[in-house]
Design an enzyme around this catalytic site. Structure first.
Site, short mmCIF file in Angstrom:
data_model
loop_
_atom_site.label_atom_id
_atom_site.label_comp_id
_atom_site.label_asym_id
_atom_site.label_seq_id
_atom_site.Cartn_x
_atom_site.Cartn_y
_atom_site.Cartn_z
CE LYS B 56 -3.86 -2.48 2.12
NZ LYS B 56 -4.48 -3.06 3.32
CD GLN B 100 -3.34 -4.46 6.38
OE1 GLN B 100 -3.42 -3.54 5.77
NE2 GLN B 100 -4.00 -5.73 5.87
CG ASP B 123 -10.75 -0.64 4.95
OD1 ASP B 123 -10.44 -0.97 3.69
OD2 ASP B 123 -9.65 -1.20 5.67
#
Lengths: 299, 299
Positions: B56, B100, B123
């Site tokens: 990422k 994460q 997200d």
């Protein structure tokens, strides 16, 4: 199986829940001087909405729930309506707020529903409650009343949902979608059909549980029903009928007589899902009352 | 249809999106002195999570997105982690925050995800974003990256979703459920299968679009696939393989060679869905940047 054994008596189940709730409210009186309060906001003069609000009010009074009612004129501005919602949000005597839908066209439904405090959103339509409803393992503060009632009807009829194939016809935010989430959480395999589905009949033929919630009179036909299927008919449609004094009769989204043959359980219209919507609203109001007053589950 | 024509080149599609996004960022530079910023929070030392975060970060740098990275020790307290989230919530240079997953067991995932400001929840896992995602006609601020990428893969492969039967195997909050919502909004008829589904093979046999997202290596078999079906394989599983130097190989949730025969389109693993997750995250970060800075859609 006799005809009588197949028909889910929605009125009877609702009155069982009503008795349970009444008993709970009696116990609540012994631990709190306060009473559960429900605010119902009605905008305009729609006959059906007025009838629903009347029924809700009547049931609240029966149970000892204080009803705060606001009948607002059709031409109320969105700003003024928002103000009413805010007042109820801030009123500690109001534990649940319900805005009767549909609203007049000049008012944005989403804006109004989002303004209701999630803590008092007894209809469960605010995004945060819907988000916690759709996800696995989360606890929405409130579950939409009609979907919650459908699950209650299925369970109280002795039907086990886990592992069953459930086909939901209709994908509305207020019925079809939330029922799908609840059935999925109960471990059903779900199929959601709608106006763009190529062959709804084929999908329904595979269902152990059929939820009809599309708003089309007698849409689901008898020869679509698998032997032994359970049918929950959420629809309520007025169709012209000259033999009736009022000129119409009420039918569901399911061809009742046709579907009765193969079904093991089926809800009638009226007297099936309808009474659930109201009693589940009362139940949610009492849940809100307990949560807002820090009263743990008593019964 | 040749083998090559059937295989969806996920890397190629991701790099097309990367180029589009790069161009957009160049245009953004001409209208704002600020740069999009993404904060990635990694807790602990999981090798797979470290690898994802590395990828990422690398992609962010390539695109000119500022990466704020926090590598926190495995034994960090929930309170301290919440503080890190709050700092990023308040930092105007951060437009997107990603924690994460999975988190260590002593930390409540839901509490952490709910602490991320919905405005920066790239997200899309916060209840308010999920609620607006699951409902029809609402606009979530962010759509979960992997599900969004799956839809992009289907569409960029020239497949029309409307009216198709989509069968989703897996009902996780982060993949299976949000993909189901997106497919439903695209007018697919959806079926959601899971561990309690009686006959997953039978459900899949009926699918025009198969989404495999259950996390079981090569679970979906070739003889389940209807002629012409489109298969999106979200799984990524390491299976022991002595012929490989590292001792394992990566496979999806689909038996690729078996399923390729009847499929009209299929994503490989690796190189299918994987690259989408990262590029969609970048895209969402840029969307957040534009929204937070009042910059209208430019391209």
């Amino acid at each position: 199986m006799s005809r009588k054994d197949k028909i889910i008596d929605g009125k009877k189940i609702a009155s069982e829940i009503q008795e349970e709730l009444y008993s709970e409210i009696q116990v609540l009186k012994t631990v709190s001087p306060k009473k559960p309060g429900l605010a119902v906001i009605l905008v305009g003069n729609r006959k059906d909405s007025q009838a629903y609000v009347r029924m809700k009010k009547k049931m609240a009074r029966k149970l000892g729930i204080v009803d705060f009612e606001k009948n607002l004129p059709e031409n109320i501005s969105q700003e003024e309506l928002l103000q009413v919602v805010t007042e109820y949000n801030n009123n500690p005597e109001v534990n649940g707020i319900l805005v009767q839908l549909p609203l007049p066209k000049h008012i944005d439904e989403e804006t109004i529903l989002n303004a209701i405090s999630p803590e008092k959103d007894v209809d469960g339509f605010s995004p945060i409650n819907m988000g916690n409803l759709c996800m696995k393992g989360r606890d929405p503060l409130f579950v939409p009343c009609t979907p919650k009632g459908c699950i209650e009807l299925i369970k109280r009829s002795g039907v086990n949902i886990s592992g069953k194939k459930a086909v939901i016809v209709g994908r509305s935010n207020i019925v079809g979608l939330p029922i799908s989430f609840l059935l999925l959480h109960e471990n059903a395999t779900i199929t959601v059909c709608h106006s763009r589905t190529k062959d709804i009949a084929k999908e329904v033929k595979d269902a152990d549980i059929v939820i009809a919630a599309l708003g089309a009179p007698e849409f689901v036909k008898g020869d679509w029903i698998k032997k032994g299927a359970v049918i929950i008919d959420v629809g309520i449609n007025a169709v012209p009928d000259k033999t009736k004094k009022r000129g119409y009769r009420l039918v569901g989204d399911v061809d009742f007589e046709g579907c009765l043959k193969n079904a093991s359980k089926i809800t009638p219209v009226p007297g099936g899902v309808g009474p659930q919507t109201i009693i589940q609203l009362m139940k949610s109001t009492v849940e809100g009352f307990k949560r807002q007053n820090g009263i743990k589950k008593l019964l």
